[in-house]
Design a protein around this motif. Structure first.
Motif, PDB file in Angstrom:
ATOM      1  N   LEU A   2       0.829  -1.207   0.000  1.00 13.22           N
ATOM      2  CA  LEU A   2       0.000   0.000   0.000  1.00 13.22           C
ATOM      3  C   LEU A   2       0.864   1.258   0.000  1.00 13.22           C
ATOM      4  O   LEU A   2       0.537   2.248  -0.666  1.00 13.22           O
ATOM      5  CB  LEU A   2      -0.927  -0.013   1.220  1.00 13.22           C
ATOM      6  CG  LEU A   2      -2.056  -1.054   1.174  1.00 13.22           C
ATOM      7  CD1 LEU A   2      -2.721  -1.192   2.533  1.00 13.22           C
ATOM      8  CD2 LEU A   2      -3.090  -0.680   0.116  1.00 13.22           C
ATOM      9  N   ARG A  19      -8.571  -2.054   3.254  1.00 11.16           N
ATOM     10  CA  ARG A  19      -7.411  -2.119   2.361  1.00 11.16           C
ATOM     11  C   ARG A  19      -6.471  -3.265   2.727  1.00 11.16           C
ATOM     12  O   ARG A  19      -5.824  -3.834   1.861  1.00 11.16           O
ATOM     13  CB  ARG A  19      -6.606  -0.816   2.432  1.00 11.16           C
ATOM     14  CG  ARG A  19      -7.344   0.452   2.043  1.00 11.16           C
ATOM     15  CD  ARG A  19      -6.433   1.645   2.315  1.00 11.16           C
ATOM     16  NE  ARG A  19      -7.098   2.931   2.136  1.00 11.16           N
ATOM     17  CZ  ARG A  19      -6.812   3.785   1.179  1.00 11.16           C
ATOM     18  NH1 ARG A  19      -5.889   3.497   0.289  1.00 11.16           N
ATOM     19  NH2 ARG A  19      -7.441   4.933   1.093  1.00 11.16           N
ATOM     20  N   ASN A  20      -6.357  -3.544   4.015  1.00 12.42           N
ATOM     21  CA  ASN A  20      -5.407  -4.544   4.500  1.00 12.42           C
ATOM     22  C   ASN A  20      -6.176  -5.632   5.235  1.00 12.42           C
ATOM     23  O   ASN A  20      -6.561  -5.473   6.391  1.00 12.42           O
ATOM     24  CB  ASN A  20      -4.377  -3.887   5.431  1.00 12.42           C
ATOM     25  CG  ASN A  20      -3.269  -4.829   5.840  1.00 12.42           C
ATOM     26  OD1 ASN A  20      -3.412  -6.048   5.775  1.00 12.42           O
ATOM     27  ND2 ASN A  20      -2.153  -4.275   6.278  1.00 12.42           N
TER      28      ASN A  20
END
Length: 416
Positions: A164, A179-180
């Motif tokens: 990222l 996102r993670n």
């Protein structure tokens, strides 16, 4: 001992392990104790890290697609290592037996993921004009010092955070669960404890310093567990140097327990392990009960098994936190015993060993750590085994690294 020397020669990719001496800042006389303690942190962490790597992922239980048979017990110490979940029939290249890794003075400790990110954070803090670190400083430091593509010794959430960052994302967004997907893994537990050493007895400041580094890769319960470790380190940093008593460990742990949120799995795991310890349950039986309660029965909101993660979440923050508490309590402040139990307990066994090896090493100091093992040990460190972009081709030593820790303590001494 000879096999350990050959191991480091191989890991470093060197023919001769004698390294150029880095420039040193001589400590002031009244800094001698702190200097010894910070060096003890690095030495204790390296011993524990490399010892724990022998058994890393050898035993993760029998739930899920990957199974490993019965867990180790105290009887396995000094006995043959068994293959881990990745190695097929191959045992550890570090040692064919489960024993302490002790490197003599003419060799070099190689960096690993339990030491290298902390090394980066100390370097970034030392070079920074202001504290704590910003998300931009963390991103820039990671990109400068971590290999982006080749083997970089990052796993799960740390690896995703780096990806990222390469896309332009800045912490704490690198641990955002949208996102993670690995935000609940162990990563932050092994990369941020050192912040506690810079704020002795001031857990509020320690957590403030570690807030963004922790949230580079962790959220929710995983972040709270990492903060628990930071607070323990802060409490340990306020203790006088010397032999560590069982009551010291218990008192510090109980104070750090207040940071854990009742009703969530970290607090429940703490109370479960501590309860078994207080009742005199053997550590192996406590470990087996932890496995049954949290990986088989998925109690107290710990539902990793139902998520069908590879190796049943053997890298997860929760199960490794529970395992770390077993070695913390049952080790009772004894460095050797704590490392032994941590290495034999199972799962990601190099991480809890490194965490408590570093904490107890700090409390003892470098000289006492060496006395504990009855021999002089290497005080040299090669950060470029896993990272990049440092002076002197990455060669360093514990004295120089400790000097930076002492300097940071002084800078933060008056910060409330």
């Amino acid at each position: 001992m000879k096999r350990y020397k050959l191991l480091i020669l191989c890991l470093c990719g060197l023919v001769n392990c004698q390294s150029p001496e880095p420039a040193k800042e001589e400590p002031l006389e009244d800094d001698a104790v702190l200097q010894d303690q910070f060096a003890g942190f690095w030495l204790g962490q390296c011993i524990a890290n490399w010892t724990g790597l022998i058994t890393e992922m050898d035993k993760i239980g029998n739930v899920g697609a990957v199974t490993t048979g019965d867990f180790y017990t105290r009887e396995d110490w000094g006995g043959p290592d068994q293959p881990n979940i990745w190695s097929g029939d191959t045992i550890s290249q570090i040692s064919p037996v489960i024993d302490f890794v002790l490197l003599p003075p003419d060799t070099i400790w190689g960096a690993d993921d339990d030491t290298d990110i902390e090394y980066i954070y100390q370097h970034l803090l030392y070079e920074s004009d202001s504290l704590p670190l910003t998300g931009e400083q963390i991103r820039e430091g990671w990109l400068r010092h971590i290999h982006p593509e080749e083997e970089n010794y990052l796993w799960v959430s740390n690896q995703r955070a780096l990806e990222l960052m390469l896309e332009g994302v800045t912490p704490p967004a690198t641990s955002d669960s949208s996102r993670n997907e690995h935000y609940a893994m162990i990563d932050a537990q092994l990369t941020t404890e050192i912040f506690g050493l810079f704020a002795p007895g001031n857990s509020k400041l320690a957590v403030e310093l570690a807030y963004l580094p922790i949230r580079t890769s962790a959220r929710y319960e995983a972040a709270e567990i990492a903060e628990f470790n930071v607070i323990l380190y802060s409490l340990a940093a306020a203790e006088p140097r010397g032999k560590v008593a069982r009551t010291q460990v218990q008192s510090m742990a109980e104070k750090a327990r207040k940071h854990l949120t009742n009703g969530q799995y970290p607090a429940a795991m703490y109370d479960f392990v501590k309860g078994h310890y207080d009742r005199g349950t053997p550590w192996e039986a406590t470990r087996d009960s932890v496995y049954q309660r949290y990986q088989v029965e998925q109690r107290d909101g710990y539902n990793i098994t139902s998520q069908n993660i590879y190796c049943n979440g053997c890298f997860a923050a929760g199960i490794n936190f529970a395992a770390s508490l077993i070695s913390l309590f049952y080790g009772e402040g004894d460095l050797k015993e704590t490392i032994k139990i941590g290495a034999l307990c199972g799962w990601d066994s190099d991480n809890p060993t490194a965490t408590w090896g570093g904490m107890l090493g700090y409390m003892l100091g470098q000289e006492a750590v060496e006395a504990t093992f009855g021999q002089a040990l290497s005080d040299k460190f090669w950060i470029h085994r896993t990272r990049r972009g440092f002076a002197n081709e990455g060669y360093d030593d514990f004295a120089t690294m400790a000097n930076k820790g002492v300097a940071l303590r002084k800078r933060l001494a008056n910060k409330k």
